[in-house]
Structure formats: C-alpha cells, structure tokens
Design a protein around this motif. Structure first.
Motif, PDB file in Angstrom:
ATOM      1  N   THR A 227      35.766  44.100  40.635  1.00 16.18           N
ATOM      2  CA  THR A 227      36.354  43.517  39.433  1.00 16.18           C
ATOM      3  C   THR A 227      36.270  44.487  38.260  1.00 16.18           C
ATOM      4  O   THR A 227      35.819  45.622  38.400  1.00 16.18           O
ATOM      5  N   LYS A 228      36.678  44.010  37.094  1.00 13.97           N
ATOM      6  CA  LYS A 228      36.615  44.855  35.895  1.00 13.97           C
ATOM      7  C   LYS A 228      35.189  45.105  35.436  1.00 13.97           C
ATOM      8  O   LYS A 228      34.955  45.945  34.562  1.00 13.97           O
ATOM      9  N   THR A 233      36.438  50.361  38.986  1.00 14.31           N
ATOM     10  CA  THR A 233      37.616  49.844  38.293  1.00 14.31           C
ATOM     11  C   THR A 233      37.761  50.489  36.924  1.00 14.31           C
ATOM     12  O   THR A 233      38.866  50.887  36.521  1.00 14.31           O
ATOM     13  N   LEU A 243      44.074  47.143  37.308  1.00 14.68           N
ATOM     14  CA  LEU A 243      43.613  46.259  38.370  1.00 14.68           C
ATOM     15  C   LEU A 243      44.709  45.255  38.725  1.00 14.68           C
ATOM     16  O   LEU A 243      45.359  44.695  37.843  1.00 14.68           O
ATOM     17  N   GLU A 248      42.304  40.327  39.325  1.00 14.94           N
ATOM     18  CA  GLU A 248      41.847  40.072  37.961  1.00 14.94           C
ATOM     19  C   GLU A 248      41.831  38.579  37.654  1.00 14.94           C
ATOM     20  O   GLU A 248      41.007  38.101  36.875  1.00 14.94           O
TER      21      GLU A 248
END
Length: 339
Positions: A227-228, A233, A243, A248
């Motif tokens: 993930t972020k 990422t 992404l 997201e």
C-alpha cells in the motif's frame, strides 16, 4: 518496508530481565567504554551540535556528546551509519547475508565484524558492548523495551507518529545524523539519493502516470499487495508511477500491505506488476504461478518477477544506501516492462 518475521520483530522480554549484578556490571562497562576526555560526556559542551534532544514515540533521547560507540537495533539503521564512516559495534541482522547487512553497504564495514543480534536480543548483550547510544528507528521497539534500554544510555527510537518499520528514509537519515552530530554529511547523503531518484524519473518519462502494483507472494500462493504506507510504493511514486486505484481503494488498516485472496487476484493487474517473494527459494514456484501468469500484465510482458533477492531486499529496505542500488537494478526492468 517488510517487517521481519514475528519471532524476529521484538527484543525478547526475557533478554531484559537481568539481575541487579548484571545491571551494575554493564553500567560499569558503559562507563569504561566511553571514549573522550574524563567528564566530557557530562560537559554541557559535548562538541558541535551537542547536547541534543531527539523526541521519539516514547520519550526523548538526551545525547550529551558525539557518540563513539553505537548499537544499531533498527533493522536498516546501519544503512545510514556505514556511509557516514560509523561501523556499529552491534547491529540487528537484516536479510540473508552473513554480515547482517546488504551488499550495497557491506564494503563499508571495512573488514570489521560487529556483534550480530538475531531474533531475540538481550539487554546484557547490548550493554556489554558499552554503547553511547542505541538506534532503533526502523524497529518495533515497545514502551517497556525502551524504558529498560534507556535506563542505561540514550535510545533513539521510532519518531513520533511513525508506524513500526515505517520511518521515511529521509527522516531516518536526518535523525541519525542529528544523533551522531553529522548533519552536514547526512544532508549530502540525502541530497545525493534524492538527485538519483530525480534523474531516474527525468530520464524515463514513460513512467509518468503509469499504474503499478507490487505484490509479495510465496510458493504457497498467498498474495499481499503493498500500500501507500510501504517504502516500495513511495519510491515508485517518486519515479512518476502511481499505485493502482484497485489497491489504493482497499482498506489496509494503515498497514504496509493488504491481503489478496486467490479469488481476487485480478485486483493485482496494472500497467506494471512487480512480484517479490518471501524467500529466494520461492522464485521458481512463483515463476510458474498460473494465477499471476493469467494477469493481462503478464500476457503482455509487463509483469516483473524479482528473481534477484538482493534487489528484493534493497527495494524493501529503502534507505539512502539501498535506493541507488535498487534503482540500478530495477530501472531497466521497468523500462522493458513499460516499453
């Protein structure tokens, strides 16, 4: 950054339960092991930049003078120490390498062999090294562990608001530079690394706006998309990639990755899909994964399986030292996948 296995994530409680005799002996060692003139550590003038106070999640590290002996408890904190010319007297093992450090910094050990701490580090082992300061930025240090360690000497733990193993590479470097009184050297390190990222982005305009997914899998066929919150990422987005909205949009609970079931594998598709493995020995099984090979990205040659475990670890480490190494090895693969 991928946290180490559960067994390796924390400094074991048993290691901290040392008796009064051990504590006193260790304290004596620490006093004897401090370099510099007598009374220097207690002087209000401990050199340029000292004394300094560094707040963290659990308190504040008060460092009176430039540390001479450093223990690196954060899993990648040594990646900042070594290019600064500081070889820690002890470090937490990171990756599969016998030296405990990645190939991008191993030559910087200069033949020295720090004590390697594994999955359970005891306080006696740390204190016996007489550290002036202990660094635990990229760690999962708990309040209890911090309290016990900081009763001996300062501990630079996770910054306020940072998640475990989730300290931004700039913050990691700048905090360690402050703890060592090497802010100018760190400023250059950070600038050089950022310049390398910027040059890579500018040289590859085809990256701009393309979607990506980085997924961790294994021979058992379990999938986790980063993930972020994850350093991989963040680095790819600095290169101009973004992404995939499908990932997201998933709720990861603020964690590094989100689990993807076999029925949801289609969510992993993007303009480019980067596949990392839990272990180097998983690569061949993953290479033949029918679900991944059925993704549109795979069919058009835009799926990158990282079969170089050094690259896998460098990408996950995301430090001032590992980022240039990762870019050297990953950029040509991204170009091929997106061309």
């Amino acid at each position: 950054m991928t946290p180490p296995p559960a067994a390796a994530r924390s400094i074991g409680r048993r290691g901290f339960l040392i008796g009064a005799t051990g504590v006193l002996a260790a304290a004596g060692l620490a006093a004897c092991g401090t370099s510099g003139a007598p009374g220097e550590a207690d002087s209000p003038q401990g050199g340029p930049g000292f004394p300094t106070s560094i707040p963290n999640r659990y308190g504040t590290a008060e460092i009176k003078a430039a540390p001479q002996r450093v223990v690196s408890l954060g899993i990648t904190d040594h990646d900042v120490l070594l290019p600064l010319g500081v070889v820690p007297v002890g470090l937490t093992k990171w990756g599969p390498w016998e030296s405990g450090v990645g190939p991008w910094v191993e030559p910087m050990l200069r033949g020295e062999k720090p004590k390697i701490f594994g999955s359970e580090v005891d306080a006696e082992g740390v204190i016996a090294l007489a550290p002036d300061v202990m660094l635990a930025l990229q760690s999962a240090l708990t309040q209890e562990q911090y309290n016990r360690l900081t009763s001996f000497n300062p501990v630079v733990a996770q910054p306020p608001e940072a998640i475990d193993y989730g300290v931004n590479w700039r913050v990691q470097a700048e905090t360690i530079g402050r703890a060592l009184g090497k802010q100018d050297e760190v400023t250059k390190l950070v600038a050089d690394t950022q310049a390398r990222i910027d040059r890579t982005r500018e040289a590859n305009p085809l990256f701009q706006g393309k979607t990506h997914v980085t997924v961790r899998t294994d021979s058992a066929g379990t999938y986790a998309a980063y993930t972020k919150q994850d350093a991989r990422t963040a680095l790819l987005e600095q290169l101009g990639l973004r992404l995939s909205p499908a990932i997201e949009g998933l709720d990861s609970g603020g964690k590094f990755n989100v689990k993807i079931s076999k029925e949801q594998v289609s969510l992993l598709d993007a303009d480019v899909v980067i596949v990392t493995t839990a272990k180097a020995t998983d690569v061949e099984a993953v290479r033949n994964d029918p679900l991944l090979n059925n993704l549109p990205a795979a069919k058009r040659g835009s799926l990158i399986l990282l079969d170089d475990y050094d690259l896998t670890m460098a990408l996950g480490s995301a430090t001032v030292s590992s980022i240039p190494f990762a870019l050297d090895h990953l950029t040509p693969k991204l170009v091929d996948a997106l061309s």
